[in-house]
Design an enzyme around this catalytic site. Sequence first.
Site, PDB file in Angstrom:
ATOM      1  N   ASP A 106      17.524  17.937   7.089  1.00 31.97           N
ATOM      2  CA  ASP A 106      18.974  17.815   7.209  1.00 31.97           C
ATOM      3  C   ASP A 106      19.300  17.629   8.683  1.00 31.97           C
ATOM      4  OD1 ASP A 106      21.683  17.811   6.676  1.00 31.97           O
ATOM      5  OD2 ASP A 106      21.822  19.948   6.218  1.00 31.97           O
ATOM      6  N   HIS A 107      20.421  16.991   8.953  1.00 33.07           N
ATOM      7  CA  HIS A 107      20.916  16.913  10.318  1.00 33.07           C
ATOM      8  C   HIS A 107      21.667  18.211  10.633  1.00 33.07           C
ATOM      9  CE1 HIS A 107      20.961  12.254   9.914  1.00 33.07           C
ATOM     10  NE2 HIS A 107      19.780  12.702  10.313  1.00 33.07           N
TER      11      HIS A 107
ATOM     12  N   TRP B  70      25.631  17.884   6.254  1.00 36.90           N
ATOM     13  CA  TRP B  70      25.685  17.499   4.839  1.00 36.90           C
ATOM     14  C   TRP B  70      24.846  16.250   4.561  1.00 36.90           C
ATOM     15  CZ3 TRP B  70      30.683  17.682   7.400  1.00 36.90           C
ATOM     16  CH2 TRP B  70      31.218  18.967   7.448  1.00 36.90           C
ATOM     17  N   HIS B  71      23.695  16.163   5.198  1.00 39.97           N
ATOM     18  CA  HIS B  71      22.794  15.026   5.005  1.00 39.97           C
ATOM     19  C   HIS B  71      21.459  15.502   4.440  1.00 39.97           C
ATOM     20  CE1 HIS B  71      25.182  12.837   8.411  1.00 39.97           C
ATOM     21  NE2 HIS B  71      25.837  12.863   7.261  1.00 39.97           N
ATOM     22  N   GLN B  72      21.515  16.359   3.426  1.00 41.15           N
ATOM     23  CA  GLN B  72      20.302  16.894   2.811  1.00 41.15           C
ATOM     24  C   GLN B  72      19.465  15.746   2.250  1.00 41.15           C
ATOM     25  OE1 GLN B  72      23.480  17.738   2.057  1.00 41.15           O
ATOM     26  NE2 GLN B  72      23.742  19.954   2.017  1.00 41.15           N
TER      27      GLN B  72
END
Length: 564
Positions: free
Chosen positions: A324-325, A476-478
């Site tokens: 994730d980021h 929110w970049h899972q």
Amino acid sequence: MNSYTSAMHTADFSRRVEHNQRQLKARLAETYDYIVCGSGTSGSVVARRLAENLDVRVLLIEAGGTDEVPSVTDASQWFVNLGGERDWQFQAQPNPHLHDRAIPLSMGKVLGGGASINVMVWSRGHSSDWDYFAREADDPAWNYASALATFRRIEDWQGAPDPLRRGTGGPVFVQPAPDPNPVAPAMLRAAASLGLPVYDDQNGAMMEGPGGAALANLCLDDGRRRSIFRSYVYPLMAQPNLTVLTHTHVLRVLLDGKRAVGVEVLHEGKVIRLGARHEVVLSLGAINTPKVLMLSGIGDTRQLNAQGIDVVQDLPGVGQNYQDHIMVSGCIWEYQHPQPPRNNAGESTFFWKSDPSLDVPDIQTFLAQIPIATPEAQAMFQPPAAAWSLLPGLVRPKSRGAITLASANPMDAPLIDSAALSDPEDLQALVRAVEFCRELGNSSAMAPFVRREVMPGAMSRKALESFVRNTASTVWHQSCTAKMGRDAMSVVDSQLRVYGISGLRVADASIMPRVTTGNTMAPCVIIGERLGSLLTQTAEAERETASARPMGRAFAVQRERAVD
């Protein structure tokens, strides 16, 4: 207005969609040609490409409900959805590297998935990301040249013409932030004063080199969100061959031996089985996709045995490689003169290298026109409402987490070990990014917008490390939990087929070998387009094969039963 969207803007078309979908849901078929699980970015693209053939019956399943609500359609209200009914409300396990904080992990639970609640930024990723995908998959169809050709085909670009890199007339409406808040271009001037090149286009030459600053590319128009679902799926929802089933939870994939033959879902309080003549596509996101795979008997043998799940295919990589980021929430300045936010409240960004020796940027920062801080930072610094933030995010994380089952109950959320900042290099990269953001925010170019620096202020290195641990949060970049590749931890091959299982593919951010450099919506469209192309190329042969194959034993049981 292009052909992809013109039909959506008539009341008559809306009535036809509503009537058609009501009829299709009232008489659900026992079998469809293809079942796509998840109406998020990739799933919407796959469903669209399949349903363009009127001879192919497609079922698109979504756990959430309608996207026709102001918090989705109004681009300025995106943050209202976080933590609400259109959010899965996942939460990571307490993390010792974040001072034992358990950070929330929002994911879209609504028609359109994440693209219906996200910040609407269109970020293609760095050219090196796509070439890395191609190497991992041993397939040039994933390289940058191929991705660029697809981007040019699908975009309806509204910015400065760039025939080498941008296209027009496609389904995805993209434009540079229109009429931005003055603080956004001021950030670009500040970046230039610190040596960063400034570009006209976030996704042009800037993402083929060492970084730079630009106004963000946004999927919004006249203050309204232009989601991937609305751009791809909605224009086809009056067709008789596309059923969009909402408020329906996918429980597991139905298998006949090692072939996927359908899905078991929870719909209107009952568990029902729906068959797929050709293929099942999982597009449930990087948390729910590995969960459903494991519940279906596909995953690490030891984990499945621990939950009493019969093992169908031992794939130890399912749920592993979680990425994730991670951003710092945030570096905040009080406005000299309050400026109301415009568009998505995040109109300018820059990509930067935390270490000059790096080949490509590892940091992306957004300027948010509102104060964004974790609860811990809010309690300590009490930022005022009239403030703006710089949010440095790590886009090349070295930390790797995992998704595991909490139980064999499909309605239980999985356990999420984000492992954020578990690699010491990630912490140091974000510390350097905060230092750079402080320099930028306190530069002369930003002075007209600054009354005072709210947080973090001058700190020792040790105190700044603690600040980063207290303010680290998800972007929110899972992704990456069912990665594409050829090693022992890979879950899908270059054609997104689950290893060892026929008739089952994955199309979402979970297939990424590593998370892309920037927001993940645009790369997920490419993933959907790639699978859509693969499936449509072989659809006729698949149908001919399936017509000669008897229905699997999965359907020789009662189709419907009450929930226990």
